[in-house]
Design an enzyme around this catalytic site. Structure first.
Site, PDB file in Angstrom:
ATOM      1  CD  GLU A   1      77.921  70.510  60.214  1.00 27.43           C
ATOM      2  OE1 GLU A   1      77.425  70.684  60.751  1.00 27.43           O
ATOM      3  OE2 GLU A   1      78.419  71.308  60.893  1.00 27.43           O
TER       4      GLU A   1
ATOM      5  CE  LYS B   1      78.677  68.549  66.058  1.00 28.09           C
ATOM      6  NZ  LYS B   1      78.132  69.378  67.561  1.00 28.09           N
TER       7      LYS B   1
END
Length: 192
Positions: free
Chosen positions: A88, A15
């Site tokens: 996040e 990610k």
């Protein structure tokens, strides 16, 4: 038309690497970006977004009190932004996830959010739940379980490597605290 994107996956799916590549692509073309990451992850000096393969970039920090709409629109007024990238994103509050949608809808800034879908119990994070419901585009990034199947779960482990089934939803850690597993092996590990 700007869109709100949610790139989600288990741990170790790349990610942060994908976020940093997207940021590089914008900047390589002379476009300004704004990077954000959660303030509660304090493992690094300078609060960078860091990938496991060694890429990193400095980012603004958000916590539950951060007004992303106000912060981003102020920066955009001073110097137009081509994109906002948030790492996040599972730690966004529901209100902040809606602020990201507003940035796309009203300010015309694409917002790319990257985060975990579920916690170590298989439950949705609040920020992820809202993003799954409102994002214009959902993109699942793939990680691999030790068996070769797609890893979709994040198993929390203790210092000895044993599965942890109870505790606070958020505990910051990397490969020392979490293992990406397929659902079958996640359930098997918790059953021991």
């Amino acid at each position: 038309m700007a869109k709100l994107y949610f790139y989600y996956a288990s741990m170790n799916a790349g990610k942060s690497t994908n976020l940093l590549q997207a940021d590089f692509n914008y900047r390589e073309r002379g476009m300004a970006t704004m990077l954000w990451t959660a303030a509660l992850d304090n493992r690094s000096q300078g609060h960078p977004i860091a990938s496991r393969i060694g890429l990193e970039a400095n980012a603004h920090l958000f916590d539950g009190a951060t007004d992303l709409w106000a912060e981003v629109t102020a920066a955009h007024t001073a110097s137009p932004l081509a994109c906002v990238l948030i790492d996040e994103a599972q730690f966004l509050s529901p209100e902040q996830a809606w602020q990201c949608a507003r940035l796309a809808d009203e300010a015309g800034i694409p917002v790319l959010c990257y985060g975990l879908r579920t916690d170590f119990r298989g439950e949705l994070f609040a920020g992820s739940a809202v993003l799954l419901g409102i994002a214009d585009a959902l993109v699942e990034l793939k990680a691999v379980c030790h068996c070769g199947r797609k890893a979709t779960m994040n198993l929390r482990v203790d210092e000895s490597g044993a599965a942890v089934a109870h505790g606070a939803q958020t505990e910051i850690g990397g490969n020392d605290r979490y293992v990406a597993l397929c659902r079958k092996h996640f359930r098997a590990a918790l059953a021991r």
